[in-house]
Write a protein that holds these residues in place. Structure first.
Motif, mmCIF file in Angstrom:
data_model
loop_
_atom_site.group_PDB
_atom_site.id
_atom_site.type_symbol
_atom_site.label_atom_id
_atom_site.label_comp_id
_atom_site.label_asym_id
_atom_site.label_seq_id
_atom_site.Cartn_x
_atom_site.Cartn_y
_atom_site.Cartn_z
ATOM 1 N N MET A 1 40.212 77.161 80.935
ATOM 2 C CA MET A 1 40.072 78.152 79.886
ATOM 3 C C MET A 1 41.019 77.763 78.752
ATOM 4 O O MET A 1 42.130 77.312 78.986
ATOM 5 C CB MET A 1 40.430 79.525 80.470
ATOM 6 N N HIS A 2 40.548 77.943 77.545
ATOM 7 C CA HIS A 2 41.368 77.662 76.367
ATOM 8 C C HIS A 2 41.502 78.963 75.571
ATOM 9 O O HIS A 2 40.511 79.518 75.111
ATOM 10 C CB HIS A 2 40.725 76.579 75.509
ATOM 11 N N TYR A 3 42.724 79.429 75.450
ATOM 12 C CA TYR A 3 43.024 80.651 74.701
ATOM 13 C C TYR A 3 43.577 80.266 73.338
ATOM 14 O O TYR A 3 44.368 79.334 73.225
ATOM 15 C CB TYR A 3 44.095 81.474 75.417
ATOM 16 N N LEU A 4 43.185 81.018 72.319
ATOM 17 C CA LEU A 4 43.810 80.874 71.005
ATOM 18 C C LEU A 4 44.535 82.181 70.731
ATOM 19 O O LEU A 4 43.931 83.250 70.773
ATOM 20 C CB LEU A 4 42.792 80.629 69.897
ATOM 21 N N VAL B 1 42.071 81.536 58.835
ATOM 22 C CA VAL B 1 42.819 80.471 59.499
ATOM 23 C C VAL B 1 42.571 80.514 61.004
ATOM 24 O O VAL B 1 42.330 79.483 61.636
ATOM 25 C CB VAL B 1 44.328 80.590 59.192
ATOM 26 N N LEU B 2 42.597 81.705 61.592
ATOM 27 C CA LEU B 2 42.383 81.821 63.038
ATOM 28 C C LEU B 2 40.948 81.466 63.422
ATOM 29 O O LEU B 2 40.722 80.808 64.437
ATOM 30 C CB LEU B 2 42.761 83.216 63.520
ATOM 31 N N LEU B 3 39.988 81.867 62.610
ATOM 32 C CA LEU B 3 38.591 81.497 62.900
ATOM 33 C C LEU B 3 38.404 79.985 62.813
ATOM 34 O O LEU B 3 37.706 79.394 63.642
ATOM 35 C CB LEU B 3 37.637 82.225 61.951
ATOM 36 N N ASP B 4 39.041 79.345 61.849
ATOM 37 C CA ASP B 4 38.984 77.884 61.762
ATOM 38 C C ASP B 4 39.649 77.244 62.985
ATOM 39 O O ASP B 4 39.134 76.272 63.544
ATOM 40 C CB ASP B 4 39.679 77.376 60.490
ATOM 41 N N ILE C 1 40.063 84.634 72.072
ATOM 42 C CA ILE C 1 41.067 84.845 71.033
ATOM 43 C C ILE C 1 41.929 86.022 71.462
ATOM 44 O O ILE C 1 41.400 87.060 71.880
ATOM 45 C CB ILE C 1 40.398 85.167 69.676
ATOM 46 N N VAL C 2 43.238 85.877 71.359
ATOM 47 C CA VAL C 2 44.160 86.957 71.707
ATOM 48 C C VAL C 2 45.044 87.217 70.495
ATOM 49 O O VAL C 2 45.699 86.308 69.988
ATOM 50 C CB VAL C 2 45.035 86.603 72.924
ATOM 51 N N ASP D 1 32.744 84.629 67.197
ATOM 52 C CA ASP D 1 31.564 84.403 68.032
ATOM 53 C C ASP D 1 31.954 84.204 69.497
ATOM 54 O O ASP D 1 31.199 83.627 70.272
ATOM 55 C CB ASP D 1 30.756 83.213 67.518
ATOM 56 N N ARG D 2 33.137 84.660 69.855
ATOM 57 C CA ARG D 2 33.612 84.616 71.237
ATOM 58 C C ARG D 2 34.506 85.827 71.473
ATOM 59 O O ARG D 2 34.860 86.519 70.529
ATOM 60 C CB ARG D 2 34.321 83.307 71.549
ATOM 61 N N PRO D 3 34.893 86.107 72.702
ATOM 62 C CA PRO D 3 35.680 87.322 72.982
ATOM 63 C C PRO D 3 36.989 87.354 72.218
ATOM 64 O O PRO D 3 37.673 86.342 72.077
ATOM 65 C CB PRO D 3 35.927 87.248 74.484
ATOM 66 N N VAL D 4 37.323 88.551 71.744
ATOM 67 C CA VAL D 4 38.590 88.803 71.081
ATOM 68 C C VAL D 4 39.313 89.884 71.888
ATOM 69 O O VAL D 4 38.766 90.969 72.083
ATOM 70 C CB VAL D 4 38.407 89.292 69.625
ATOM 71 N N VAL D 5 40.498 89.569 72.346
ATOM 72 C CA VAL D 5 41.321 90.545 73.041
ATOM 73 C C VAL D 5 42.408 91.009 72.081
ATOM 74 O O VAL D 5 43.117 90.186 71.509
ATOM 75 C CB VAL D 5 41.960 89.936 74.307
ATOM 76 N N VAL D 6 42.494 92.314 71.899
ATOM 77 C CA VAL D 6 43.511 92.892 71.014
ATOM 78 C C VAL D 6 44.544 93.579 71.895
ATOM 79 O O VAL D 6 44.220 94.536 72.588
ATOM 80 C CB VAL D 6 42.872 93.889 70.028
ATOM 81 N N VAL D 7 45.769 93.047 71.871
ATOM 82 C CA VAL D 7 46.822 93.619 72.687
ATOM 83 C C VAL D 7 47.635 94.624 71.858
ATOM 84 O O VAL D 7 47.806 94.424 70.645
ATOM 85 C CB VAL D 7 47.763 92.532 73.273
ATOM 86 N N PRO D 8 48.107 95.682 72.492
ATOM 87 C CA PRO D 8 48.935 96.634 71.747
ATOM 88 C C PRO D 8 50.224 95.965 71.319
ATOM 89 O O PRO D 8 50.809 95.161 72.058
ATOM 90 C CB PRO D 8 49.199 97.761 72.740
#
Length: 127
Positions: free
Chosen positions: A1-4, A76-79, A89-90, A116-123
């Protein structure tokens, strides 16, 4: 798995690391990208400190890559997601600025709309 992971402060990065430490393994890669205006030395220093936190806190992850970039944070993050072909994406719910509102920030909102992939939003922790 590759997380950004999109980091903009030590506090946001710590929250992202809290999420990732229970998920990312020795076989995974985490790319942490901090975005700061290239002419703002203070912001760039803050971003570098945030990246240092990620490197230390994610020591058990297989590969941790860090980078400071300039531009619109969401763009920048999407690129970066496309550059590294991240699976997830986190990000923090809003900027790490202690004066930020508790509402979902504009970067998080834009990533949720455009990615176009999952985005996790952390508090993001309260200062």
């Amino acid at each position: 798995m590759h997380y950004l992971a999109g980091a903009d402060s030590v506090h946001t990065t710590a929250a992202i690391c809290d999420y990732l430490v229970d998920r990312a393994t020795a076989e995974d890669t985490v790319t942490v990208v901090a975005v700061a205006n290239e002419n703002d030395r203070t912001a760039r220093r803050d971003c570098q400190e945030a990246l240092n936190v990620a490197s230390v806190r994610l020591a058990t992850v297989g590969d941790v890559e860090t980078d400071v970039r300039s531009g619109n944070p969401a763009d920048v993050l999407l690129d970066a997601v496309r550059d590294v072909d991240a699976d997830e994406i986190v990000i923090g719910a809003h900027g790490g600025d202690p004066d930020a509102t508790r509402d979902l920030g504009s970067t998080a909102r834009e990533l949720l709309e455009e990615a176009d992939r999952p985005v996790v939003v952390v508090p993001t922790p309260k200062p």
